[in-house]
Design a protein around this motif. Structure first.
Motif, PDB file in Angstrom:
ATOM      1  N   LEU A 233       1.123  -1.183   0.035  1.00  0.00           N
ATOM      2  CA  LEU A 233       0.120  -0.355   0.113  1.00  0.00           C
ATOM      3  C   LEU A 233       0.749   1.226  -0.447  1.00  0.00           C
ATOM      4  O   LEU A 233       1.023   2.077  -0.809  1.00  0.00           O
ATOM      5  CB  LEU A 233      -0.671  -0.548   1.268  1.00  0.00           C
ATOM      6  CG  LEU A 233      -2.413  -1.313   1.620  1.00  0.00           C
ATOM      7  CD1 LEU A 233      -3.275  -0.894   2.832  1.00  0.00           C
ATOM      8  CD2 LEU A 233      -2.804  -0.571  -0.188  1.00  0.00           C
ATOM      9  N   ARG A 234       2.035   1.536   1.083  1.00  0.00           N
ATOM     10  CA  ARG A 234       2.637   2.294   0.773  1.00  0.00           C
ATOM     11  C   ARG A 234       3.193   2.752  -0.655  1.00  0.00           C
ATOM     12  O   ARG A 234       3.241   3.840  -1.022  1.00  0.00           O
ATOM     13  CB  ARG A 234       4.231   2.299   1.912  1.00  0.00           C
ATOM     14  CG  ARG A 234       4.759   3.300   1.501  1.00  0.00           C
ATOM     15  CD  ARG A 234       5.674   3.107   3.038  1.00  0.00           C
ATOM     16  NE  ARG A 234       6.931   2.283   2.797  1.00  0.00           N
ATOM     17  CZ  ARG A 234       7.683   2.010   1.920  1.00  0.00           C
ATOM     18  NH1 ARG A 234       8.133   3.092   1.236  1.00  0.00           N
ATOM     19  NH2 ARG A 234       8.379   1.290   1.542  1.00  0.00           N
ATOM     20  N   LEU A 235       3.743   1.039  -1.361  1.00  0.00           N
ATOM     21  CA  LEU A 235       4.479   1.765  -2.433  1.00  0.00           C
ATOM     22  C   LEU A 235       4.287   2.617  -3.525  1.00  0.00           C
ATOM     23  O   LEU A 235       3.817   2.952  -4.306  1.00  0.00           O
ATOM     24  CB  LEU A 235       5.047   0.460  -2.508  1.00  0.00           C
ATOM     25  CG  LEU A 235       6.643  -0.146  -1.964  1.00  0.00           C
ATOM     26  CD1 LEU A 235       7.093  -1.197  -2.485  1.00  0.00           C
ATOM     27  CD2 LEU A 235       8.169   0.969  -2.731  1.00  0.00           C
ATOM     28  N   PHE A 236       2.529   1.419  -4.024  1.00  0.00           N
ATOM     29  CA  PHE A 236       1.319   2.053  -4.225  1.00  0.00           C
ATOM     30  C   PHE A 236       0.900   3.346  -4.371  1.00  0.00           C
ATOM     31  O   PHE A 236       0.843   4.196  -5.467  1.00  0.00           O
ATOM     32  CB  PHE A 236       0.155   1.178  -4.172  1.00  0.00           C
ATOM     33  CG  PHE A 236      -0.159  -0.300  -4.765  1.00  0.00           C
ATOM     34  CD1 PHE A 236       0.928  -0.771  -5.251  1.00  0.00           C
ATOM     35  CD2 PHE A 236      -0.801  -1.238  -4.175  1.00  0.00           C
ATOM     36  CE1 PHE A 236       1.532  -2.200  -5.270  1.00  0.00           C
ATOM     37  CE2 PHE A 236      -0.671  -2.784  -4.351  1.00  0.00           C
ATOM     38  CZ  PHE A 236       0.557  -3.157  -5.346  1.00  0.00           C
ATOM     39  N   ALA A 237       1.174   3.885  -3.365  1.00  0.00           N
ATOM     40  CA  ALA A 237       0.931   5.086  -2.748  1.00  0.00           C
ATOM     41  C   ALA A 237       1.676   6.515  -3.328  1.00  0.00           C
ATOM     42  O   ALA A 237       1.258   7.095  -4.130  1.00  0.00           O
ATOM     43  CB  ALA A 237       0.191   5.585  -1.398  1.00  0.00           C
ATOM     44  N   ASP A 238       3.299   5.286  -3.370  1.00  0.00           N
ATOM     45  CA  ASP A 238       3.952   6.584  -3.595  1.00  0.00           C
ATOM     46  C   ASP A 238       4.411   6.434  -5.071  1.00  0.00           C
ATOM     47  O   ASP A 238       4.978   7.656  -5.606  1.00  0.00           O
ATOM     48  CB  ASP A 238       5.353   6.108  -3.355  1.00  0.00           C
ATOM     49  CG  ASP A 238       5.627   6.256  -1.293  1.00  0.00           C
ATOM     50  OD1 ASP A 238       4.959   7.409  -0.973  1.00  0.00           O
ATOM     51  OD2 ASP A 238       6.653   5.664  -0.511  1.00  0.00           O
ATOM     52  N   ARG A 239       4.429   5.038  -5.579  1.00  0.00           N
ATOM     53  CA  ARG A 239       4.444   5.463  -7.124  1.00  0.00           C
ATOM     54  C   ARG A 239       3.646   4.745  -8.038  1.00  0.00           C
ATOM     55  O   ARG A 239       3.758   4.520  -9.120  1.00  0.00           O
ATOM     56  CB  ARG A 239       5.858   4.440  -7.674  1.00  0.00           C
ATOM     57  CG  ARG A 239       7.334   4.369  -6.197  1.00  0.00           C
ATOM     58  CD  ARG A 239       7.571   3.253  -6.311  1.00  0.00           C
ATOM     59  NE  ARG A 239       8.750   2.786  -5.473  1.00  0.00           N
ATOM     60  CZ  ARG A 239       9.705   2.247  -4.818  1.00  0.00           C
ATOM     61  NH1 ARG A 239       9.670   1.364  -6.129  1.00  0.00           N
ATOM     62  NH2 ARG A 239      10.772   1.927  -4.597  1.00  0.00           N
TER      63      ARG A 239
ATOM     64  N   TYR B 168       0.250   1.635  -8.905  1.00  0.00           N
ATOM     65  CA  TYR B 168      -0.284   0.760  -9.114  1.00  0.00           C
ATOM     66  C   TYR B 168       1.541  -0.611 -10.341  1.00  0.00           C
ATOM     67  O   TYR B 168       1.752  -0.988 -10.005  1.00  0.00           O
ATOM     68  CB  TYR B 168      -1.456   0.367  -9.212  1.00  0.00           C
ATOM     69  CG  TYR B 168      -1.726  -1.720  -9.352  1.00  0.00           C
ATOM     70  CD1 TYR B 168      -1.538  -2.521  -8.369  1.00  0.00           C
ATOM     71  CD2 TYR B 168      -1.974  -1.959 -10.411  1.00  0.00           C
ATOM     72  CE1 TYR B 168      -2.129  -3.493  -8.272  1.00  0.00           C
ATOM     73  CE2 TYR B 168      -1.781  -3.553 -10.746  1.00  0.00           C
ATOM     74  CZ  TYR B 168      -2.010  -4.195 -10.136  1.00  0.00           C
ATOM     75  OH  TYR B 168      -2.499  -5.549  -9.680  1.00  0.00           O
ATOM     76  N   ALA B 169       1.032   0.205 -11.461  1.00  0.00           N
ATOM     77  CA  ALA B 169       1.745   0.259 -12.351  1.00  0.00           C
ATOM     78  C   ALA B 169       3.266  -0.014 -12.299  1.00  0.00           C
ATOM     79  O   ALA B 169       4.045  -0.497 -12.959  1.00  0.00           O
ATOM     80  CB  ALA B 169       0.863   0.434 -13.823  1.00  0.00           C
ATOM     81  N   ALA B 170       3.641   1.198 -11.557  1.00  0.00           N
ATOM     82  CA  ALA B 170       5.368   1.172 -11.430  1.00  0.00           C
ATOM     83  C   ALA B 170       5.408   0.371 -10.021  1.00  0.00           C
ATOM     84  O   ALA B 170       6.882   0.603  -9.898  1.00  0.00           O
ATOM     85  CB  ALA B 170       5.513   2.676 -11.420  1.00  0.00           C
ATOM     86  N   THR B 171       4.997  -0.723  -9.615  1.00  0.00           N
ATOM     87  CA  THR B 171       4.772  -0.583  -8.167  1.00  0.00           C
ATOM     88  C   THR B 171       5.440  -2.779  -8.389  1.00  0.00           C
ATOM     89  O   THR B 171       4.537  -3.394  -8.908  1.00  0.00           O
ATOM     90  CB  THR B 171       4.610  -1.156  -7.175  1.00  0.00           C
ATOM     91  OG1 THR B 171       4.318   0.341  -6.856  1.00  0.00           O
ATOM     92  CG2 THR B 171       5.053  -1.785  -5.973  1.00  0.00           C
ATOM     93  N   SER B 172       6.565  -3.329  -8.598  1.00  0.00           N
ATOM     94  CA  SER B 172       7.015  -5.017  -9.174  1.00  0.00           C
ATOM     95  C   SER B 172       7.246  -5.418  -7.382  1.00  0.00           C
ATOM     96  O   SER B 172       6.627  -4.699  -6.842  1.00  0.00           O
ATOM     97  CB  SER B 172       8.359  -5.012  -9.661  1.00  0.00           C
ATOM     98  OG  SER B 172       8.918  -4.915  -8.716  1.00  0.00           O
ATOM     99  N   VAL B 173       6.427  -6.679  -7.840  1.00  0.00           N
ATOM    100  CA  VAL B 173       6.434  -7.716  -6.857  1.00  0.00           C
ATOM    101  C   VAL B 173       7.942  -7.848  -5.911  1.00  0.00           C
ATOM    102  O   VAL B 173       7.637  -7.954  -4.909  1.00  0.00           O
ATOM    103  CB  VAL B 173       5.794  -8.934  -7.283  1.00  0.00           C
ATOM    104  CG1 VAL B 173       6.246 -10.182  -6.015  1.00  0.00           C
ATOM    105  CG2 VAL B 173       4.620  -8.735  -7.771  1.00  0.00           C
TER     106      VAL B 173
END
Length: 36
Positions: free
Chosen positions: A12-18, A20-25
């Protein structure tokens, strides 16, 4: 905090920062302190 809770929290933190499409597993794994 359980592993699942760490993963969800970091995702959730990474999705908010970057976004959804720019965050990898792999990024979520690393942020949660897991190895690939």
């Amino acid at each position: 905090m359980t592993t699942r809770e760490r993963i969800v929290s970091e995702a959730l933190r990474l999705f908010a920062d970057r976004g959804y499409a720019a965050t990898s597993v792999a990024e979520i794994e690393a942020a949660a302190g897991l190895s690939p």
